[in-house]
Design an enzyme around this catalytic site. Structure first.
Site, PDB file in Angstrom:
ATOM      1  N   GLY A 133     -21.412  31.662  42.793  1.00  0.00           N
ATOM      2  CA  GLY A 133     -20.196  32.419  42.483  1.00  0.00           C
ATOM      3  C   GLY A 133     -19.287  31.640  41.545  1.00  0.00           C
ATOM      4  N   LYS A 204     -31.523  31.835  43.920  1.00  0.00           N
ATOM      5  CA  LYS A 204     -30.570  30.814  43.461  1.00  0.00           C
ATOM      6  C   LYS A 204     -31.185  29.414  43.530  1.00  0.00           C
ATOM      7  CE  LYS A 204     -26.526  33.549  44.674  1.00  0.00           C
ATOM      8  NZ  LYS A 204     -25.638  33.927  45.780  1.00  0.00           N
TER       9      LYS A 204
HETATM   10  P1  NAP Z   1     -21.481  46.367  41.530  1.00  0.00           P
HETATM   11  O1  NAP Z   1     -20.124  46.248  42.141  1.00  0.00           O
HETATM   12  O2  NAP Z   1     -22.499  47.184  42.222  1.00  0.00           O
HETATM   13  O3  NAP Z   1     -21.274  46.920  40.048  1.00  0.00           O
HETATM   14  C1  NAP Z   1     -22.330  47.312  39.220  1.00  0.00           C
HETATM   15  C2  NAP Z   1     -21.779  47.939  37.956  1.00  0.00           C
HETATM   16  O4  NAP Z   1     -22.850  48.202  37.070  1.00  0.00           O
HETATM   17  C3  NAP Z   1     -21.053  49.263  38.175  1.00  0.00           C
HETATM   18  O5  NAP Z   1     -19.942  49.337  37.324  1.00  0.00           O
HETATM   19  C4  NAP Z   1     -22.097  50.324  37.777  1.00  0.00           C
HETATM   20  O6  NAP Z   1     -21.527  51.487  37.213  1.00  0.00           O
HETATM   21  C5  NAP Z   1     -22.869  49.578  36.717  1.00  0.00           C
HETATM   22  N1  NAP Z   1     -24.278  49.994  36.657  1.00  0.00           N
HETATM   23  C6  NAP Z   1     -25.232  49.747  37.590  1.00  0.00           C
HETATM   24  N2  NAP Z   1     -26.413  50.253  37.187  1.00  0.00           N
HETATM   25  C7  NAP Z   1     -26.180  50.828  35.973  1.00  0.00           C
HETATM   26  C8  NAP Z   1     -26.993  51.515  35.034  1.00  0.00           C
HETATM   27  N3  NAP Z   1     -28.297  51.727  35.280  1.00  0.00           N
HETATM   28  N4  NAP Z   1     -26.426  51.947  33.894  1.00  0.00           N
HETATM   29  C9  NAP Z   1     -25.112  51.735  33.658  1.00  0.00           C
HETATM   30  N5  NAP Z   1     -24.297  51.089  34.491  1.00  0.00           N
HETATM   31  C10 NAP Z   1     -24.821  50.648  35.646  1.00  0.00           C
HETATM   32  O7  NAP Z   1     -22.120  44.937  41.315  1.00  0.00           O
HETATM   33  P2  NAP Z   1     -21.383  43.508  41.333  1.00  0.00           P
HETATM   34  O8  NAP Z   1     -21.146  43.092  42.738  1.00  0.00           O
HETATM   35  O9  NAP Z   1     -20.267  43.516  40.375  1.00  0.00           O
HETATM   36  O10 NAP Z   1     -22.562  42.563  40.820  1.00  0.00           O
HETATM   37  C11 NAP Z   1     -22.959  42.552  39.468  1.00  0.00           C
HETATM   38  C12 NAP Z   1     -23.922  41.395  39.226  1.00  0.00           C
HETATM   39  O11 NAP Z   1     -23.278  40.157  39.518  1.00  0.00           O
HETATM   40  C13 NAP Z   1     -25.197  41.393  40.088  1.00  0.00           C
HETATM   41  O12 NAP Z   1     -26.250  40.859  39.334  1.00  0.00           O
HETATM   42  C14 NAP Z   1     -24.842  40.447  41.229  1.00  0.00           C
HETATM   43  O13 NAP Z   1     -25.974  39.849  41.808  1.00  0.00           O
HETATM   44  C15 NAP Z   1     -24.030  39.415  40.473  1.00  0.00           C
HETATM   45  N6  NAP Z   1     -23.101  38.681  41.301  1.00  0.00           N
HETATM   46  C16 NAP Z   1     -22.251  39.320  42.132  1.00  0.00           C
HETATM   47  C17 NAP Z   1     -21.354  38.599  42.887  1.00  0.00           C
HETATM   48  C18 NAP Z   1     -20.393  39.271  43.824  1.00  0.00           C
HETATM   49  O14 NAP Z   1     -19.673  38.572  44.543  1.00  0.00           O
HETATM   50  N7  NAP Z   1     -20.327  40.579  43.852  1.00  0.00           N
HETATM   51  C19 NAP Z   1     -21.351  37.204  42.817  1.00  0.00           C
HETATM   52  C20 NAP Z   1     -22.244  36.560  41.941  1.00  0.00           C
HETATM   53  C21 NAP Z   1     -23.110  37.305  41.184  1.00  0.00           C
HETATM   54  P3  NAP Z   1     -20.539  52.462  38.029  1.00  0.00           P
HETATM   55  O15 NAP Z   1     -19.280  51.655  38.228  1.00  0.00           O
HETATM   56  O16 NAP Z   1     -20.333  53.626  37.149  1.00  0.00           O
HETATM   57  O17 NAP Z   1     -21.233  52.764  39.314  1.00  0.00           O
HETATM   58  N1  HSE Z   2     -24.449  38.532  47.276  1.00  0.00           N
HETATM   59  C1  HSE Z   2     -24.195  37.239  46.795  1.00  0.00           C
HETATM   60  C2  HSE Z   2     -23.666  36.361  47.905  1.00  0.00           C
HETATM   61  C3  HSE Z   2     -23.210  37.311  45.663  1.00  0.00           C
HETATM   62  O1  HSE Z   2     -23.241  36.895  48.926  1.00  0.00           O
HETATM   63  O2  HSE Z   2     -23.679  35.141  47.767  1.00  0.00           O
HETATM   64  C4  HSE Z   2     -23.009  35.993  44.964  1.00  0.00           C
HETATM   65  O3  HSE Z   2     -24.142  35.642  44.241  1.00  0.00           O
END
Ligand code: NAP
Ligand code: HSE
Length: 430
Positions: A133, A204
């Site tokens: 993160g 990771k």
């Molecule tokens: P999320 O809240 O589910 O958001 C995904 C976004 O992508 C949404 O805006 C969605 O659109 C859009 N999307 C998904 N599929 C799509 C498609 N086929 N075409 C166009 N738009 C699409 O995900 P997130 O939690 O932000 O995570 C994003 C990435 O960061 C992932 O790879 C995750 O592993 C990584 N990550 C997340 C965190 C965390 O704490 N959340 C931490 C580290 C890394 P809509 O809004 O219109 O639905």
């Molecule tokens: N789902 C992941 C976690 C988001 O809980 O650590 C950060 O990579």
């Protein structure tokens, strides 16, 4: 000072954070880069969805509108999942766009292909947020610790499961309720099986091991076990015995090869990782010159993750300003053997339900002995109907031998149930 135009693929938890940081810190970011950084377009699935941030960027649903826009120099993939994220990143790199991503699924599986595309196009490919993160860890490994031979990485690298285990331990919260809380806070993956099943942590540690050991380690090389079978009973027994249960990711290298694993483990309560709670992550790295280092911070969530993504955007923007690119790409220079999972050794905690009659303990120790498993301690716990619950801690034993011993136990008429088998990470039991 022409603005550097970027596009986001996704405006969910992380994307919203990036929009906020680029707006709130625009002045200092402009000073650091030497040009303003402006989001021109954002790809989303549903442009009509209510958003909790406002932006002047155009919301689009067709990736080609971003790919074909010559003004867009950096594409930030924060939509998640393998498909179409990987294809979008590859197309972007091939089209000469710099790419920033937080997507460990894609980096852990297709890293080589993406690095090759970035190198061929002389562009940057950065992925700091894919591990830990908001904790700086990829850049420290690739740069600040580059002088070291790294022998070991051990950490808590999944925020969701650490949050869950903390709540289950401290508040005795129910597994399903605490998972729902982690999802509501935006910590969990779109499919939370990746978190609770240990796959997210496996991706990771594969990424970290590849960088630290200079050899390609992929998700398939990692021996993985999640927290789905961890019960409040095990958490309580751990506490009684002076341990805390944590989901650990461990990678080691020696002259024979690399071992990489993710599993829940009993950690001594005085171990530094035992006090890493809630959504926090911590990663220990052991280098021959630096010794032990520890990186600590929020491992998931909107702003911490967006902090890492935005720092990558700033780095690429600086490269664009200075007309340099792809200075540090793939660092997997060697091929090293991976230890088979069944040869990895640890002490184990085992919880059993056995018939309550004379001679049972001797029969059970005999079954362990027949598979070269030595017992460190055996504790008779509560009575459950007409059975007795036993808690055993073994000395260090291979995964293969513990499985054989469990198989033998399950074939014994006096053994009613093997409730739990969990590794113990304690130097003193070896
Ligand atoms: P999320 O809240 O589910 O958001 C995904 C976004 O992508 C949404 O805006 C969605 O659109 C859009 N999307 C998904 N599929 C799509 C498609 N086929 N075409 C166009 N738009 C699409 O995900 P997130 O939690 O932000 O995570 C994003 C990435 O960061 C992932 O790879 C995750 O592993 C990584 N990550 C997340 C965190 C965390 O704490 N959340 C931490 C580290 C890394 P809509 O809004 O219109 O639905
Ligand atoms: N789902 C992941 C976690 C988001 O809980 O650590 C950060 O990579």
């Amino acid at each position: 000072m022409d603005a550097i135009k970027i596009a986001l693929l996704g405006m969910g938890t992380v994307g919203t954070g990036v929009v906020k940081i680029l707006a709130n810190n625009a002045h200092s970011i402009t000073q650091k880069v030497g040009s303003p950084v402006v989001i021109k377009k954002i790809l989303v699935k549903n442009p009509n969805k209510a958003r909790n941030v406002t932006t002047d960027a155009e919301l689009v649903t067709d990736f080609d509108e971003i790919l074909r826009d010559p003004e867009i120099k950096i594409i930030v993939e924060i939509m998640g999942g393998e498909t179409p994220a990987k294809d979008y990143m590859l197309s972007a790199l091939k089209a000469g766009k710099n790419v920033v991503t937080a997507n460990k699924d894609v980096v852990a599986k297709y890293g080589r292909e993406l690095f090759e595309a970035a190198e061929a196009s002389h562009v940057d490919f950065l992925f700091e947020a894919s591990v830990g993160g908001g904790i700086p860890i990829i850049r420290p490994l690739k740069q600040c610790l580059a002088a070291n031979y790294i022998s070991e990485i051990m950490g808590i690298v999944n925020g969701t499961t650490n949050y869950m285990l903390t709540k289950m331990t401290n508040e005795k919260m129910d597994y399903a309720d605490v998972l729902a809380e982690a999802q509501a806070k935006g910590y969990a993956e779109a499919d939370p099986t990746a978190d609770v099943g240990g796959y997210d942590a496996a991706r990771k540690i594969a990424i970290l091991a590849s960088i630290a050991f200079g050899a390609r380690v992929t998700f398939d090389d990692v021996s993985v076990e999640g927290i789905t079978n961890i019960s409040i009973e095990d958490i309580e027994y751990a506490r009684e015995l002076g341990f805390i249960i944590k989901l650990l990711a461990i990678a080691k290298q020696d002259e024979h090869g690399i071992s990489v694993r993710v599993h829940p483990a009993f950690l001594p309560a005085n171990h530094p990782l035992a006090s890493v709670n809630d959504v926090f992550n911590a990663i220990f790295i052991k280098g021959d010159a630096v010794g032990e280092t520890m990186f600590y911070g929020r491992g998931a969530g909107e702003l911490p993750t967006a902090s890492a993504v935005t720092a990558d955007i700033i780095d690429v923007a600086r490269d664009i300003r200075h007309n340099v690119s792809s200075r540090i790409l793939c660092t997997c220079f060697e091929q090293k053997p991976i230890y088979p999972a069944n040869k990895i050794e640890s002490p184990y905690y085992i919880r059993l339900l056995v018939e309550d009659k004379p001679g049972v303990l001797a029969a059970i120790s005999g079954a362990f002995g027949s598979q070269q498993v030595s017992l460190h301690s055996v504790i008779q716990k509560r009575k459950v109907e007409r059975s007795t619950e036993l808690v055993l801690i073994t000395y260090r034993v291979s995964d293969e031998n513990i499985r054989l011993a469990i198989g033998t136990l399950l074939g014994m008429s006096v053994v009613r149930k093997v409730s739990s088998v969990i590794r113990v990470e304690a130097e003193e039991i070896s």
